[in-house]
Design an enzyme around this catalytic site. Sequence first.
Site, short mmCIF file in Angstrom:
data_model
loop_
_atom_site.label_atom_id
_atom_site.label_comp_id
_atom_site.label_asym_id
_atom_site.label_seq_id
_atom_site.Cartn_x
_atom_site.Cartn_y
_atom_site.Cartn_z
CE1 TYR A 127 20.24 72.28 58.62
CE2 TYR A 127 21.70 72.12 60.51
CZ TYR A 127 20.96 71.51 59.53
OH TYR A 127 20.92 70.14 59.44
CG ASN A 200 23.92 63.40 51.65
OD1 ASN A 200 23.18 64.08 52.36
ND2 ASN A 200 24.60 63.92 50.66
CB VAL A 229 19.52 61.89 50.80
CG1 VAL A 229 18.54 60.90 51.42
CG2 VAL A 229 20.19 62.71 51.90
NE ARG A 249 14.70 70.03 39.27
CZ ARG A 249 15.40 70.99 38.69
NH1 ARG A 249 14.78 72.04 38.17
NH2 ARG A 249 16.71 70.91 38.59
#
Length: 408
Positions: A127, A200, A229, A249
């Site tokens: 990160y 989020n 989110v 997807r």
Amino acid sequence: MLLCSYITATIKNNSLFFKFNVVFCVKMWFPVLSVGLRKRVVAKSGCVVALLKCSKHREANVNHFSHSAGRSAQTCQALIYCKNGDPSQVVQLEHVPVPQTGAKEVLVKLLASPINPSDINMIQGTYAILPDLPAVGGNEGVGQVIEVGSQVKSLKAGDWVIPRDAGLGTWRTEAVLAEEDVISVPNNIPLLSAATLGVNPCTAFRMLSDFEDLRPGDSVIQNAANSGVGQAVIQIAAARGINTINVIRDRPDFTQLSDRLKDMGASYVIKEESLRRPEMRELFKTCSKPKLALNGVGGKSATELLRHLQVGGSMVTYGGMSKQPVTVPVSALIFKDVKVCGFWVTQWKKDHAHDGRPFRAMLDELCSLIQQGKLRAPSCSEVHLQDYQKALEAAMQPFASSKQVLIM
């Protein structure tokens, strides 16, 4: 350095003193740990790391973290990692001391804390910001204030609080935190909504507010629409009268997922393959071309979002689940004058740390939506802290459909 030298000498000469001196070193370290990433002053003492790494070799029924007197003798449970790596391998549940509450500090009982992709990346060491090690995992969650210092003014016992910024280490049952490091939220909102509020929904709120002047009837297109989110974007946009074109997807349960997102307020839900098909022209006969594209995937998916932006629109990238770079067609830059930028809510919080009013106003608006039933928490799986291994493994599955939340 003098302390560590003395410990080395003591270890060689009298093993009975080994425990006392090492424990003293740990006692000095853990209160600093609670400060998190905002004050990177944790001493990297080899004896501390060694003690934590060798926790499995500790003698039974011996509390190596105990303090001599007062409430400081209490301990709490915490998920700690001493090195970066696979979370399922390096994270361990430990008993750690709870220091006394200072004048400008609060003692917080953590109630619930989610496992976010950024938490996993932080443990892996990939990160953008990393804590000094050893560290307590977790950057988000909600807790209840159970004790306040004599100089604390903005909080009282019973208040619910969430972290103002990343790095507080929320995967533990209790923590002593600086008053300035937490912010209150209403304690009459659902627990899971409060626990998942700080990352989020804040990311979605800022992206919908800061990049384009969106009005009722305008459109936004986003990929990863079923992410935390993405679900927040759908609901906040719906509350503002903004249309959302949501890309996910293809999957066996596409219809069920599509119905769930539409129940949240999604205007349209389409498969990624549809982005280059003629049906998009049909869609734009009833829906305006989007001013804003929100990219949490990267790769080809991001490129396809760009193709549908109206002239002068913006694409904001906040994630890269595909781990593929964003490719911008030259024609989009020259002929459509699109703007391509990124967003990181942690940086936004840092940029506004000097003035807490924007953050307070955002939380107030989000909590109001929650109280009105217009903003629900994402799909969550509640897992007891003791079962953290199960939660970590589930959180690391690609495109996980349910957010793992540790219940303390």
